[in-house]
Scaffold this motif. Structure first.
Motif, PDB file in Angstrom:
ATOM      1  N   UNK A   1       0.787  -1.228   0.000  1.00 54.69           N
ATOM      2  CA  UNK A   1       0.000   0.000   0.000  1.00 54.69           C
ATOM      3  C   UNK A   1       0.812   1.268   0.000  1.00 54.69           C
ATOM      4  N   UNK A   2       2.152   1.170  -0.054  1.00 55.55           N
ATOM      5  CA  UNK A   2       2.998   2.366  -0.017  1.00 55.55           C
ATOM      6  C   UNK A   2       3.482   2.782  -1.401  1.00 55.55           C
ATOM      7  N   UNK A   3       3.348   1.909  -2.389  1.00 55.79           N
ATOM      8  CA  UNK A   3       3.921   2.172  -3.708  1.00 55.79           C
ATOM      9  C   UNK A   3       2.868   2.257  -4.809  1.00 55.79           C
ATOM     10  N   UNK A   4       1.596   2.257  -4.427  1.00 50.21           N
ATOM     11  CA  UNK A   4       0.541   2.236  -5.416  1.00 50.21           C
ATOM     12  C   UNK A   4       0.242   0.812  -5.849  1.00 50.21           C
TER      13      UNK A   4
ATOM     14  N   UNK B   1       0.476  -0.633  -8.783  1.00 56.86           N
ATOM     15  CA  UNK B   1       1.516  -1.255  -9.628  1.00 56.86           C
ATOM     16  C   UNK B   1       2.697  -1.709  -8.783  1.00 56.86           C
ATOM     17  N   UNK B   2       3.096  -0.862  -7.826  1.00 55.47           N
ATOM     18  CA  UNK B   2       4.225  -1.202  -6.959  1.00 55.47           C
ATOM     19  C   UNK B   2       3.958  -2.436  -6.124  1.00 55.47           C
ATOM     20  N   UNK B   3       2.728  -2.573  -5.617  1.00 58.35           N
ATOM     21  CA  UNK B   3       2.374  -3.754  -4.814  1.00 58.35           C
ATOM     22  C   UNK B   3       2.547  -5.047  -5.607  1.00 58.35           C
ATOM     23  N   UNK B   4       2.242  -4.971  -6.898  1.00 56.79           N
ATOM     24  CA  UNK B   4       2.372  -6.167  -7.754  1.00 56.79           C
ATOM     25  C   UNK B   4       3.836  -6.569  -7.946  1.00 56.79           C
ATOM     26  N   UNK B   5       4.746  -5.612  -7.769  1.00 58.65           N
ATOM     27  CA  UNK B   5       6.169  -5.878  -8.021  1.00 58.65           C
ATOM     28  C   UNK B   5       6.932  -6.287  -6.759  1.00 58.65           C
ATOM     29  N   UNK B   6       6.220  -6.461  -5.653  1.00 63.52           N
ATOM     30  CA  UNK B   6       6.881  -6.894  -4.417  1.00 63.52           C
ATOM     31  C   UNK B   6       7.199  -8.392  -4.487  1.00 63.52           C
ATOM     32  N   UNK B   7       8.429  -8.762  -4.182  1.00 67.10           N
ATOM     33  CA  UNK B   7       8.779 -10.175  -4.035  1.00 67.10           C
ATOM     34  C   UNK B   7       8.323 -10.627  -2.643  1.00 67.10           C
ATOM     35  N   UNK B   8       7.423 -11.578  -2.617  1.00 66.52           N
ATOM     36  CA  UNK B   8       6.894 -12.066  -1.344  1.00 66.52           C
ATOM     37  C   UNK B   8       7.637 -13.332  -0.920  1.00 66.52           C
ATOM     38  N   UNK B   9       7.841 -13.493   0.381  1.00 63.02           N
ATOM     39  CA  UNK B   9       8.592 -14.627   0.920  1.00 63.02           C
ATOM     40  C   UNK B   9       7.618 -15.610   1.561  1.00 63.02           C
ATOM     41  N   UNK B  10       7.688 -16.839   1.084  1.00 66.51           N
ATOM     42  CA  UNK B  10       6.782 -17.875   1.594  1.00 66.51           C
ATOM     43  C   UNK B  10       7.076 -18.170   3.069  1.00 66.51           C
ATOM     44  N   UNK B  11       6.015 -18.272   3.869  1.00 69.84           N
ATOM     45  CA  UNK B  11       6.191 -18.604   5.285  1.00 69.84           C
ATOM     46  C   UNK B  11       6.835 -19.976   5.441  1.00 69.84           C
ATOM     47  N   UNK B  12       7.623 -20.130   6.479  1.00 73.05           N
ATOM     48  CA  UNK B  12       8.166 -21.454   6.786  1.00 73.05           C
ATOM     49  C   UNK B  12       7.136 -22.228   7.605  1.00 73.05           C
ATOM     50  N   UNK B  13       7.353 -23.533   7.749  1.00 77.21           N
ATOM     51  CA  UNK B  13       6.418 -24.358   8.529  1.00 77.21           C
ATOM     52  C   UNK B  13       5.193 -24.728   7.709  1.00 77.21           C
ATOM     53  N   UNK B  14       4.126 -25.088   8.399  1.00 80.86           N
ATOM     54  CA  UNK B  14       2.899 -25.552   7.733  1.00 80.86           C
ATOM     55  C   UNK B  14       2.031 -24.351   7.376  1.00 80.86           C
ATOM     56  N   UNK B  15       2.330 -23.757   6.209  1.00 76.74           N
ATOM     57  CA  UNK B  15       1.585 -22.566   5.814  1.00 76.74           C
ATOM     58  C   UNK B  15       0.215 -22.914   5.228  1.00 76.74           C
ATOM     59  N   UNK B  16      -0.107 -24.229   5.084  1.00 74.05           N
ATOM     60  CA  UNK B  16      -1.439 -24.625   4.612  1.00 74.05           C
ATOM     61  C   UNK B  16      -2.478 -24.611   5.747  1.00 74.05           C
ATOM     62  N   UNK B  17      -1.989 -24.621   6.988  1.00 69.32           N
ATOM     63  CA  UNK B  17      -2.938 -24.655   8.111  1.00 69.32           C
ATOM     64  C   UNK B  17      -3.767 -23.380   8.109  1.00 69.32           C
ATOM     65  N   UNK B  18      -5.045 -23.552   8.313  1.00 65.21           N
ATOM     66  CA  UNK B  18      -5.931 -22.390   8.322  1.00 65.21           C
ATOM     67  C   UNK B  18      -6.443 -21.989   6.959  1.00 65.21           C
TER      68      UNK B  18
ATOM     69  N   UNK C   1      11.308  -3.161  -1.477  1.00 61.23           N
ATOM     70  CA  UNK C   1      11.115  -2.623  -2.829  1.00 61.23           C
ATOM     71  C   UNK C   1      11.977  -1.378  -3.037  1.00 61.23           C
ATOM     72  N   UNK C   2      12.190  -0.648  -1.948  1.00 62.12           N
ATOM     73  CA  UNK C   2      13.075   0.518  -1.966  1.00 62.12           C
ATOM     74  C   UNK C   2      13.620   0.698  -0.555  1.00 62.12           C
ATOM     75  N   UNK C   3      14.343   1.782  -0.320  1.00 61.23           N
ATOM     76  CA  UNK C   3      14.909   2.021   1.011  1.00 61.23           C
ATOM     77  C   UNK C   3      14.138   3.075   1.789  1.00 61.23           C
ATOM     78  N   UNK C   4      13.201   3.761   1.133  1.00 63.66           N
ATOM     79  CA  UNK C   4      12.494   4.860   1.784  1.00 63.66           C
ATOM     80  C   UNK C   4      11.456   4.376   2.786  1.00 63.66           C
ATOM     81  N   UNK C   5      10.629   3.415   2.383  1.00 59.24           N
ATOM     82  CA  UNK C   5       9.607   2.897   3.304  1.00 59.24           C
ATOM     83  C   UNK C   5      10.259   2.206   4.507  1.00 59.24           C
ATOM     84  N   UNK C   6      11.268   1.336   4.310  1.00 63.45           N
ATOM     85  CA  UNK C   6      11.957   0.786   5.485  1.00 63.45           C
ATOM     86  C   UNK C   6      12.557   1.878   6.384  1.00 63.45           C
TER      87      UNK C   6
END
Length: 449
Positions: free
Chosen positions: A54-57, A59-76, A101-106
């Protein structure tokens, strides 16, 4: 037969020579940041997705590399949700973290978390990699470095002035001729008020797709012909910066926000005019910078002698920390695109020789006794700041000299029995071929003068 290894598209390996060039870029930028009183911080490569989304618009949200949770991420997760194949919804369940995605939001998140330890105004710089799930192309990578400088906790436009001085100083040191483009989101808001439509995203594409395609895109979004017609003279505004500002004062006379943007731009441009910048600075109304968080002055830098996208950008953001629960903290920053600067310096062959040279002196190894004698001189040379090494094996002379040539080592020290008897070394200049018998002190003097 084992499969040939590879790397992800949009990423690169860097050789020792390339790393020497990159470090030249980082060190140059770092030195200039220090001149202006900026201090370095670092933040993690991954952030919580709640921080990034929600910080990059959209289009920016679509370009975020997401990291898969460890463990049993199917639960729930229900079978119905799995079978829906709704990628966005499933990603929100599978992934809690993402690569920045950039250094400004962090940085904004850092300020909020460390507010009690920070003295404001806070001037920080950060040189770290960022990641975007973009389509790789020339000058655009999925993993690349940014070199950011930001000031938070001050509304003063002197911060914008100093950041433009930093940009000018850095590119002057690199020897790259640039045009520094400046605009203001308040001006764009004022234009939208006059026209009755938000045209920021479309204007930001003008450089990439051209005026006709921008007009076509606006029409496809349902913007009236009358509104598009009103926009043309503003987009095509020409003349000196002063002439553009004068025209804008007339065009935006009914927009308080627009006139505020003109006033801010006028102060920045007039102040910089007295500073003797080496590079051109231009008020460019087509500059929009797509990121949603900019609220005031915006900047972009284009190289004049190479066809490549923006090599530096930035702007004022008055409300970024507000989304993290810390309202009223204004900030402004710039970001140098190190990877694009790397490409520009390569194309223009602007790297100074000393920046890419590694070892200055190689000792030839003729055997155990000779190596032991050489190590004594080698230690003294290194203590004097000379980058020196000894060939580790008593290999054939031809192989060792070839090693020196391939690594562009300018000097070779040859120590055989005769040299040891005299307590000296034969110093050879690999470029001229000239040789001279020298003491350790004379050797050091020859390489440090």
């Amino acid at each position: 037969m084992a499969a040939k290894p590879g790397i992800p598209k949009g990423t690169r390996d860097f050789s020792p020579v390339e790393m020497a060039k990159r470090n030249y870029i980082f060190n140059t930028i770092r030195d200039v940041y220090h001149l202006y009183g900026f201090q370095q911080i670092e933040t993690p490569s991954m952030e919580m997705l709640s921080t990034l989304m929600g910080k990059y618009g959209e289009e920016g949200d679509k370009l975020l590399f997401k990291i898969q949770n460890s463990g049993d991420y199917f639960s729930g997760i229900t079978d119905e949700e799995l079978l829906s194949r709704n990628a966005a919804k499933l990603a929100s369940k599978f992934c809690e973290k993402g690569l920045r995605y950039d250094l400004t939001v962090p940085f904004a998140r850092y300020v909020v978390m460390h507010r009690d330890e920070i003295t404001f105004p806070f001037k920080r710089y950060q040189i770290q990699p960022v990641w975007r799930a973009d389509r790789p192309q020339k000058g655009r990578y999925r993993e690349f470095y940014q070199c950011d400088a930001d000031v938070v906790g001050s509304d003063s436009l002197l911060n914008e002035v100093e950041l433009m001085q930093i940009v000018d100083t850095v590119f002057t040191r690199f020897g790259i001729r640039v045009c520094i483009k400046i605009n203001n989101r308040k001006i764009l808001t004022g234009i939208a008020e006059i026209i009755g439509e938000d045209i920021t995203v479309a204007i930001d594409k003008l450089d990439k797709i051209g005026l006709d395609n921008v007009n076509k895109e606006l029409a496809e979004k349902g913007i009236s012909e009358e509104a598009i017609a009103k926009l043309q003279p503003i987009i095509l505004l020409s003349g000196t910066n002063a002439e553009k500002l004068a025209t804008l004062k007339t065009v935006l006379s009914d927009s308080e926000t627009g006139l505020k943007g003109v006033e801010e731009s006028e102060f920045i441009l007039n102040t910089l005019q007295t500073m003797g910048l080496k590079n051109e600075i231009e008020l460019d109304l087509t500059l929009a910078r797509g990121l949603n968080y900019y609220t005031g002055a915006i900047f972009e830098v284009k190289a004049l002698d190479v066809q490549i996208g923006s090599i530096t950008g930035g702007g004022r953001y008055d409300n970024l920390t507000g989304v993290f629960g810390m309202a009223g903290v204004s900030g402004v920053g710039i970001s140098f695109g190190a990877d694009r600067i790397f490409d520009v310096l390569n194309q223009l062959e602007l790297y100074p020789k000393e920046a890419v040279n590694g070892t200055q002196l190689l000792f030839i190894n003729f055997g155990e006794k000779e190596a032991a004698f050489s190590m004594g001189i080698l230690s003294k040379a290194r203590a004097a700041g000379i980058r020196a090494e000894i060939f580790p094996d008593a290999a054939k002379m031809k192989k060792q000299m070839s090693y020196a040539n391939v690594k562009n080592i300018p000097f070779v020290a040859i120590v055989g029995e005769n040299e040891m008897n005299e307590g000296k070394a034969m110093l050879k200049n690999m470029e001229s071929g000239e040789q001279q018998l020298v003491t350790a002190e004379e050797l050091i003097g020859a390489l440090t003068k």
